[in-house]
Design an enzyme around this catalytic site. Structure first.
Site, PDB file in Angstrom:
ATOM      1  N   ASP A  92      -4.087  -2.701   3.601  1.00 17.95           N
ATOM      2  CA  ASP A  92      -4.244  -1.949   2.355  1.00 17.95           C
ATOM      3  C   ASP A  92      -5.280  -0.847   2.480  1.00 17.95           C
ATOM      4  O   ASP A  92      -5.192   0.171   1.807  1.00 17.95           O
ATOM      5  CB  ASP A  92      -4.605  -2.898   1.212  1.00 17.95           C
ATOM      6  N   ALA A 121       0.793  -1.235   0.000  1.00 22.66           N
ATOM      7  CA  ALA A 121       0.000   0.000   0.000  1.00 22.66           C
ATOM      8  C   ALA A 121       0.831   1.294   0.000  1.00 22.66           C
ATOM      9  O   ALA A 121       0.643   2.143  -0.881  1.00 22.66           O
ATOM     10  CB  ALA A 121      -0.977  -0.047   1.171  1.00 22.66           C
TER      11      ALA A 121
HETATM   12  O1  MRU Z   1      -1.139  -7.443  -3.464  1.00 20.85           O
HETATM   13  P1  MRU Z   1      -0.051  -6.787  -2.661  1.00 20.85           P
HETATM   14  O2  MRU Z   1       1.213  -7.560  -2.642  1.00 20.85           O
HETATM   15  O3  MRU Z   1       0.161  -5.338  -3.058  1.00 20.85           O
HETATM   16  O4  MRU Z   1      -0.620  -6.784  -1.192  1.00 20.85           O
HETATM   17  C1  MRU Z   1       0.106  -6.130  -0.197  1.00 20.85           C
HETATM   18  C2  MRU Z   1      -0.443  -6.369   1.148  1.00 20.85           C
HETATM   19  O5  MRU Z   1      -1.498  -6.921   1.326  1.00 20.85           O
HETATM   20  C3  MRU Z   1       0.327  -5.813   2.282  1.00 20.85           C
HETATM   21  O6  MRU Z   1       0.133  -6.596   3.430  1.00 20.85           O
HETATM   22  C4  MRU Z   1      -0.189  -4.416   2.557  1.00 20.85           C
HETATM   23  O7  MRU Z   1      -0.081  -3.590   1.421  1.00 20.85           O
HETATM   24  C5  MRU Z   1       0.504  -3.799   3.684  1.00 20.85           C
HETATM   25  S1  MRU Z   1       2.142  -3.325   3.255  1.00 20.85           S
HETATM   26  C6  MRU Z   1       2.441  -2.060   4.218  1.00 20.85           C
END
Ligand code: MRU
Length: 336
Positions: A230, A49
């Site tokens: 996210d 995120a």
């Molecule tokens: O699909 P992604 O790899 O972008 O998903 C990321 C996540 O779910 C992380 O746990 C989330 O962004 C938190 S990172 C600070």
């Protein structure tokens, strides 16, 4: 120790590590083209995120430099904002840039402001991570074994990361016994990226299949669950990588504390609860295949939501840059 990093920005060029090639190849891509950044966000070459927010902000600057007119620029900004739907950091960052140039006519001044704002977003992100990990440290008992999910370290931010940043800080403080990382099928962000970061940082870690969590908890090997988010709704319902919800249910079953570390840029106070969070559904081939090899028959149906929503009643605390929040609670509006 080799400090992992995912993004670089100098106000002119944007650079990112191609996360799809990790952990086997560390390839940096340098670009002036916003389309390359949007494509990287969609492919999960840039992901997590806060990183998506920073990349989105920088790509608005790149779009301004190469757009022939206002309409072309606005279309580019729309495309950037919608590259991925769930992590609110992306729309949040793009809207910050939009606000910064509202009612400014002169092109040079617009560009100057955009560069300033994108750079501020990146630097604030690094600062928020530093503040978050100090607060998070308070929640880690001595000799803790931590279970985490997906990847939440330096790759997902402009700084040291969110939940994995807390793990790193706990390791430096001598409080961490061990970290367990779920593989995070279908794309293996835990297996490929978290284990890569842990290896670089010399942090003792063990990888497990997502389905092995219940057995690990039942064996008494997890003291707390710590992961990122996210998008967090106003009531605390939390969207995060698919599989997070079942970790929370299991943690509750075994009386294990469940903590979410996320900067205020991940909180969407306009979403009253988890039902208003858009969940990205990705290509079924990500489930049918693994790293390019087919593991199922080509035509089988597959369900592939990238995220799930954990209800706030399963979350024991939120770690933000401005402190620890124990639900039920009100989250303050972010002030940069
Ligand atoms: O699909 P992604 O790899 O972008 O998903 C990321 C996540 O779910 C992380 O746990 C989330 O962004 C938190 S990172 C600070």
């Amino acid at each position: 120790m080799d400090d992992p990093r995912g993004l670089r920005w100098d106000g002119e060029d944007f650079e990112f590590i191609e996360q799809t090639l990790l952990p086997h190849e560390e390839k940096w891509i340098r670009t002036k083209d916003w389309r390359v950044v949007v494509d990287a966000i969609k492919r999960l070459a840039i992901r997590g995120a806060p990183a998506i927010g920073v990349a989105g902000a920088c790509s608005v600057v790149l779009a301004k430099r190469c757009s022939a007119d206002k309409i072309e620029f606005e279309q580019a900004v729309e495309a950037i904002e919608h590259a991925r739907p769930t992590a609110v950091n992306l729309a949040w960052a793009v809207n910050r840039l939009r606000d910064r140039i509202r009612d400014i006519g002169e092109d040079e001044e617009v560009l100057r402001r955009l560069v300033e704002e994108a750079t501020a977003i990146a630097n604030e992100d690094a600062r928020m991570c530093d503040q978050m990990v100090e607060h998070g440290l308070e929640l880690i008992p001595d000799g803790a074994s931590v279970l985490t999910h997906c990847n939440t370290g330096a790759l997902v931010s402009y700084g040291i990361g969110t939940a994995l940043g807390v793990v790193r800080r706990a390791h430096e403080a001598g409080k961490l016994k061990h970290v367990y990382a779920c593989e995070a099928r279908p794309l293996g962000q835990g297996a490929r990226l978290t284990m890569w970061e842990l290896d670089k940082l010399d942090i003792p870690g063990t990888l497990l299949c997502d389905g092995a969590v219940g057995s690990l908890m039942q064996a008494g090997r997890v003291d707390l669950v710590l992961l990122g988010a996210d998008r967090i709704a106003a009531n605390g319902d939390t969207a995060n990588k698919i599989g997070t919800f079942q970790l929370a249910v299991l943690a509750k079953r075994f009386g294990i504390p469940f903590y979410v570390a996320a900067p205020s840029s991940t909180f969407d106070l306009n979403a009253p609860d988890g039902t208003s969070i858009p969940i990205e559904e990705r290509d079924a081939d990500e489930v049918r295949n693994y790293r390019g090899s087919q593991i199922s028959l080509p035509g089988v149906k597959a369900y592939n939501p990238a995220f799930d929503v954990t209800p706030v009643e399963l979350i024991n605390a939120f770690i933000r840059e401005d402190g620890i929040f124990i639900p039920p609670c009100e989250f303050p509006v972010r002030r940069p």
